[in-house]
Design an enzyme around this catalytic site. Structure first.
Site, PDB file in Angstrom:
ATOM      1  N   GLN A   1      34.225 127.197  26.595  1.00 34.30           N
ATOM      2  CA  GLN A   1      34.635 126.076  27.446  1.00 34.30           C
ATOM      3  C   GLN A   1      34.157 124.746  26.848  1.00 34.30           C
ATOM      4  OE1 GLN A   1      36.683 126.263  30.261  1.00 34.30           O
ATOM      5  NE2 GLN A   1      36.687 124.052  29.992  1.00 34.30           N
TER       6      GLN A   1
ATOM      7  N   ASP B   1      42.355 130.317  22.532  1.00 35.76           N
ATOM      8  CA  ASP B   1      42.572 128.875  22.698  1.00 35.76           C
ATOM      9  C   ASP B   1      43.373 128.298  21.537  1.00 35.76           C
ATOM     10  OD1 ASP B   1      41.810 127.606  24.974  1.00 35.76           O
ATOM     11  OD2 ASP B   1      39.722 127.289  24.378  1.00 35.76           O
TER      12      ASP B   1
ATOM     13  N   LYS C   1      39.424 130.531  35.859  1.00 34.20           N
ATOM     14  CA  LYS C   1      39.892 131.480  34.837  1.00 34.20           C
ATOM     15  C   LYS C   1      39.414 132.892  35.179  1.00 34.20           C
ATOM     16  CE  LYS C   1      40.080 127.851  31.420  1.00 34.20           C
ATOM     17  NZ  LYS C   1      39.309 127.034  30.473  1.00 34.20           N
TER      18      LYS C   1
END
Ligand code: NDP
Length: 290
Positions: A96, A119, A52
């Site tokens: 994460q 997200d 990422k």
């Protein structure tokens, strides 16, 4: 033989558009910024965070990589999230998953500023997805699946989509997304899971099957009707002595047999995976624009 839906090629196309938009934002003095927070040293998570960060740099985004030790407490993590909420050069924040066990992940997600929740896991964004409110953030993998379908000119409108799996990361948001009342939605969606009866009978009635269960090569030719479209979200390691790493990656779909019956299919790797990260970048841009 099924047409291959090439996720890498479609992601490349997405990046062309994103680069143009990033250029426009930068010309107005805004550099979109993404912060990725990693707690602990899970090797798979570490690899995801690296990719990422790399993609952010390639696109010219401002990238903040926060690597915290596994001993980080809930309180310390909450503090870091609040700092990022206040940081005006950070438009998107991603925690994460999975964090170490002592961390209450749901509480951390709730502490995120929903406007930075790229997200799409914050309850406010989940509600917006249910309410067809396009100002919210939709989780990246479902968004990637939808984009693969639209870019491949596969009709979602009116189609019967069977989603295998009901997780909050993939199955459930995908079902909501594809049944939304708009031109990239309007599907008739059925969701099946580990308790579903007559699963194969249900999947055989699908125009589009999306497999997201985390079971290696579970979907067989017998689950699929002739000419259906098959999207494979699964990423599973199976032992393979012939491979240098000792394993290889396979999806939730038995590719060889299903590709003989489907009209279009995604490979693993190179299908949904590259789209997930492309959609993360797209969500970061959306956050910066908003
Ligand atoms: P979860 O384990 O959270 O959820 C799995 C779902 O599948 C559950 O709803 C479960 O049912 C259902 N399920 C499990 N076994 C069966 C079965 N035998 N028959 C029917 N349903 C079953 O997984 P995720 O949603 O997080 O991930 C799914 C897969 O997608 C994994 O392989 C993961 O690695 C991959 N993935 C890939 C991404 C990408 O970018 N390509 C991103 C995210 C995930 P129940 O609810 O009843 O337990």
């Amino acid at each position: 033989m099924a047409k291959l839906i090439d996720g890498r090629a479609i992601a490349k196309k997405v990046y062309v558009d994103l680069r143009r938009e990033i250029g426009e934002l930068k010309a107005r003095g805004v550099t979109p910024g993404l912060a990725v927070v990693l707690v602990g040293d899970n090797p798979a998570s570490r690899a995801y965070v690296r990719s990422k960060d790399k993609m952010c740099r390639e696109l010219g985004l401002h990238s903040v990589k926060l690597e915290l030790p596994a001993s980080t407490t809930q309180k310390e993590l909450l503090e870091r999230v609040k700092e990022l909420n206040r940081n005006s050069s950070v438009h998107g924040i991603l925690i994460q998953s999975p964090p170490p066990e002592h961390i209450d992940e749901a509480a951390i997600v709730r502490a995120l500023d929903p406007r930075k929740d790229v997200d799409g896991f914050h309850p406010e964004n989940v509600a917006k997805l249910v309410l067809d409110d396009a100002s919210g953030f939709v989780p990246c993998t479902p968004l990637g699946v939808q984009r693969l379908l639209t870019e491949s000119k596969i009709e979602i409108n009116g189609a019967h989509v069977v989603v295998l799996g009901r997780s909050m990361i993939v199955g459930k948001p995908l079902a909501l997304l594809l049944m939304q009342k708009n031109r990239n939605g309007n599907a008739t969606v059925t969701v099946v899971h580990s308790r579903s009866r007559d699963l194969a009978e249900i999947t055989r009635s699908a125009d589009i099957i999306v497999a997201a269960i985390g079971r290696a090569e579970f979907v067989k030719a017998d689950h699929v009707r002739e000419g259906a479209v098959v999207i494979d979200v699964g990423i599973n390691r199976v032992e393979d002595a012939a491979s240098e790493r000792g394993y290889r990656l396979v999806g939730d779909v038995a590719f060889d047999e299903v590709s003989k019956k489907a009209s279009a299919i995604t490979p693993v790797p190179g299908g949904v995976g590259p789209m997930t990260i492309a959609m993360l970048m797209a969500n970061t841009l959306k956050a910066a624009r908003q």
